[in-house]
Design an enzyme around this catalytic site. Structure first.
Site, mmCIF file in Angstrom:
data_model
loop_
_atom_site.group_PDB
_atom_site.id
_atom_site.type_symbol
_atom_site.label_atom_id
_atom_site.label_comp_id
_atom_site.label_asym_id
_atom_site.label_seq_id
_atom_site.Cartn_x
_atom_site.Cartn_y
_atom_site.Cartn_z
ATOM 1 C CG ASP A 165 -30.332 -17.350 52.548
ATOM 2 O OD1 ASP A 165 -30.573 -17.365 53.768
ATOM 3 O OD2 ASP A 165 -29.697 -18.228 51.951
ATOM 4 C CG HIS A 167 -31.145 -33.196 48.463
ATOM 5 N ND1 HIS A 167 -32.019 -33.462 47.432
ATOM 6 C CD2 HIS A 167 -30.979 -31.840 48.465
ATOM 7 C CE1 HIS A 167 -32.373 -32.318 46.843
ATOM 8 N NE2 HIS A 167 -31.747 -31.323 47.449
ATOM 9 C CB SER A 195 -32.855 -36.381 45.659
ATOM 10 O OG SER A 195 -32.421 -36.123 46.975
ATOM 11 C CG PHE A 205 -21.474 -22.453 49.008
ATOM 12 C CD1 PHE A 205 -20.989 -21.505 48.122
ATOM 13 C CD2 PHE A 205 -22.468 -23.306 48.564
ATOM 14 C CE1 PHE A 205 -21.486 -21.402 46.831
ATOM 15 C CE2 PHE A 205 -22.981 -23.213 47.274
ATOM 16 C CZ PHE A 205 -22.483 -22.259 46.408
ATOM 17 C CD GLU A 250 -30.875 -27.805 46.470
ATOM 18 O OE1 GLU A 250 -31.333 -28.520 47.389
ATOM 19 O OE2 GLU A 250 -30.364 -26.691 46.656
HETATM 20 C C1 LIG Z 1 -32.435 -28.005 51.696
HETATM 21 C C2 LIG Z 1 -32.374 -26.498 51.542
HETATM 22 C C3 LIG Z 1 -32.828 -25.908 50.371
HETATM 23 C C4 LIG Z 1 -32.791 -24.511 50.206
HETATM 24 N N1 LIG Z 1 -33.242 -23.938 49.033
HETATM 25 C C5 LIG Z 1 -33.265 -22.595 48.888
HETATM 26 C C6 LIG Z 1 -33.803 -21.980 47.710
HETATM 27 O O1 LIG Z 1 -34.214 -22.654 46.777
HETATM 28 N N2 LIG Z 1 -33.806 -20.612 47.636
HETATM 29 C C7 LIG Z 1 -33.331 -19.827 48.661
HETATM 30 O O2 LIG Z 1 -33.375 -18.596 48.555
HETATM 31 N N3 LIG Z 1 -32.833 -20.384 49.802
HETATM 32 C C8 LIG Z 1 -32.787 -21.738 49.934
HETATM 33 N N4 LIG Z 1 -32.285 -22.305 51.092
HETATM 34 C C9 LIG Z 1 -31.734 -21.436 52.124
HETATM 35 C C10 LIG Z 1 -32.833 -21.013 53.142
HETATM 36 O O3 LIG Z 1 -33.816 -20.250 52.484
HETATM 37 C C11 LIG Z 1 -32.125 -20.200 54.222
HETATM 38 O O4 LIG Z 1 -31.367 -21.029 55.039
HETATM 39 C C12 LIG Z 1 -32.999 -19.255 55.029
HETATM 40 O O5 LIG Z 1 -32.128 -18.368 55.745
HETATM 41 C C13 LIG Z 1 -33.906 -19.933 56.051
HETATM 42 O O6 LIG Z 1 -34.886 -20.657 55.445
HETATM 43 P P1 LIG Z 1 -35.896 -21.574 56.319
HETATM 44 O O7 LIG Z 1 -36.887 -22.112 55.371
HETATM 45 O O8 LIG Z 1 -35.156 -22.513 57.173
HETATM 46 O O9 LIG Z 1 -36.540 -20.399 57.204
HETATM 47 P P2 LIG Z 1 -37.333 -20.383 58.577
HETATM 48 O O10 LIG Z 1 -37.807 -21.730 58.950
HETATM 49 O O11 LIG Z 1 -38.340 -19.307 58.462
HETATM 50 O O12 LIG Z 1 -36.193 -19.991 59.624
HETATM 51 C C14 LIG Z 1 -35.484 -18.757 59.553
HETATM 52 C C15 LIG Z 1 -35.073 -18.335 60.974
HETATM 53 O O13 LIG Z 1 -36.229 -17.984 61.712
HETATM 54 C C16 LIG Z 1 -36.426 -18.877 62.827
HETATM 55 N N5 LIG Z 1 -37.845 -19.253 62.781
HETATM 56 C C17 LIG Z 1 -38.432 -20.232 62.058
HETATM 57 N N6 LIG Z 1 -39.759 -20.240 62.232
HETATM 58 C C18 LIG Z 1 -40.025 -19.219 63.066
HETATM 59 C C19 LIG Z 1 -41.210 -18.703 63.613
HETATM 60 N N7 LIG Z 1 -42.416 -19.265 63.313
HETATM 61 N N8 LIG Z 1 -41.137 -17.629 64.445
HETATM 62 C C20 LIG Z 1 -39.939 -17.075 64.757
HETATM 63 N N9 LIG Z 1 -38.745 -17.536 64.256
HETATM 64 C C21 LIG Z 1 -38.797 -18.586 63.437
HETATM 65 C C22 LIG Z 1 -35.512 -20.077 62.571
HETATM 66 O O14 LIG Z 1 -35.031 -20.665 63.755
HETATM 67 C C23 LIG Z 1 -34.384 -19.450 61.761
HETATM 68 O O15 LIG Z 1 -33.404 -18.852 62.586
HETATM 69 C C24 LIG Z 1 -32.281 -23.697 51.265
HETATM 70 C C25 LIG Z 1 -31.806 -24.306 52.447
HETATM 71 C C26 LIG Z 1 -31.836 -25.694 52.594
HETATM 72 C C27 LIG Z 1 -31.306 -26.319 53.860
#
Ligand SMILES: Cc1cc2nc3c(=O)[nH]c(=O)nc-3n(C[C@H](O)[C@H](O)[C@H](O)COP(=O)(O)OP(=O)(O)OC[C@H]3O[C@@H](n4cnc5c(N)ncnc54)[C@H](O)[C@@H]3O)c2cc1C
Length: 293
Positions: free
Chosen positions: A108, A267, A14, A217, A16
């Site tokens: 982020d 990916h 895939s 990055f 991105e």
């Molecule tokens: C494959 C991939 C695609 C991405 N695509 C994008 C994109 O399109 N746009 C963009 O802006 N960013 C993107 N990112 C970056 C991502 O948004 C960041 O890494 C962001 O800082 C964390 O996202 P997450 O979904 O893992 O967040 P979360 O799962 O919410 O985690 C964030 C932090 O909070 C902690 N946490 C998680 N759940 C909880 C909870 N329920 N209670 C308390 N703490 C918790 C986690 O351990 C972590 O430290 C991508 C990252 C990856 C790996």
């Protein structure tokens, strides 16, 4: 088709892509997709920009990739800067446009901010977005994971607990943050399995495009640059063309090892540039993903 169904049948390749900043940039993204389509990707995903500026184009490119290029798609969606109702609206539009897959992310902090702060009435974590999607829609849903731990995590165990929660809330599969040392991926998969995480964990691979880009990055996402790669990045610090060629060789070796070890798919973080991923796929000549003119 839901991507989890693809993962059951094959080991998907895939790509991105990222939406452009302005509508003028849309044709260039679709052109890069067109150039890479000859390697028969199983799906493509389109990132969701922080700060609001590129969101409309995420939806547009995702929908166009599915309709015009005929490729299965996954829309990225984050919790940044939007209320639950606004995010619900995005999901409704994606659903109405025939998009069947979403990767649920927290996102982020917007540029210039160091801490993620949910808007009033927004989702604080990817897990909350995931629950909302599963309760209201029929999308196939993926989530992000971090072989070296997320930068905000207290430690690797706490990080893994939240990854597990993503799966419990309904993530069909996980896609990893970029890494340049496969040992982090293999260790993570082992720890995840031991913790009871049983969904496919697809490695995300970012070929080096320039020394500066990789340094930027990896600083942002906390991924390690192994010393052999670090020396090459220093060597080609002022020579982007050689850095890119080195990146093709490095990623070829990285993906070959991952593939040989049986990863569920790969990916590629394309960053809208087709050159490196084309060369890597030429080098790898994976079954079903050889160039088809
Ligand atoms: C494959 C991939 C695609 C991405 N695509 C994008 C994109 O399109 N746009 C963009 O802006 N960013 C993107 N990112 C970056 C991502 O948004 C960041 O890494 C962001 O800082 C964390 O996202 P997450 O979904 O893992 O967040 P979360 O799962 O919410 O985690 C964030 C932090 O909070 C902690 N946490 C998680 N759940 C909880 C909870 N329920 N209670 C308390 N703490 C918790 C986690 O351990 C972590 O430290 C991508 C990252 C990856 C790996």
């Amino acid at each position: 088709m839901k991507i989890i169904e693809i993962l059951k049948k094959t080991r998907p390749i895939s790509y991105e892509f990222s939406p452009p900043r302005t509508a003028d940039g849309i044709p260039a993204v679709l052109e890069a997709l067109d150039e890479l389509k000859v390697y028969r990707p199983d799906f493509v995903s389109v990132t969701y920009g922080a700060g609001g500026s590129t969101r409309a184009f995420t939806e547009e490119i995702t929908v166009q990739a599915k309709k015009v290029a005929g490729v299965e798609v996954m829309a990225h969606l984050t919790c940044v800067g939007q209320t639950k109702e606004e995010i619900h609206g995005v999901l409704e539009r994606l659903d109405a446009a025939g998009v069947e897959n979403v990767i649920a992310l927290r996102g982020d902090p917007p540029r210039g901010e160091t801490e993620f702060v949910p808007v009033a009435g927004g989702f604080p974590h990817a897990t909350d977005l995931l629950s909302h999607i599963k309760a209201n829609f029929k999308f196939g849903v993926a989530a992000a994971c971090y072989p070296e731990g997320h930068t905000e995590s207290v430690d690797l165990d706490a990080d893994l607990d939240y990854i597990k929660l993503k799966v419990e809330k309904g993530a069909d599969f996980l896609v990893t943050q970029l890494f340049y040392d496969n040992r982090y991926y293999f260790d993570f998969v082992e720890r995840a399995k031991a913790a009871g995480i049983d969904v496919p964990i697809v490695p995300g691979v970012l070929p080096v495009l320039s020394s500066a880009q990789v340094r930027r990055f990896t600083t942002l996402c906390g991924s390690t640059i192994p010393s052999d790669l670090g020396k090459l990045l220093d060597k080609y610090a002022d020579d982007d063309s050689s850095a890119r060629d080195m990146g093709v060789e490095y990623a070829t070796a990285q993906v070959r090892e991952l593939w040989d070890q049986g990863v569920p798919g790969v990916h590629f973080y394309v960053l809208n540039r087709s050159y490196s991923v084309s060369r890597i796929l030429d080098n790898l000549a994976l079954p079903g993903h050889q160039r088809e003119d």
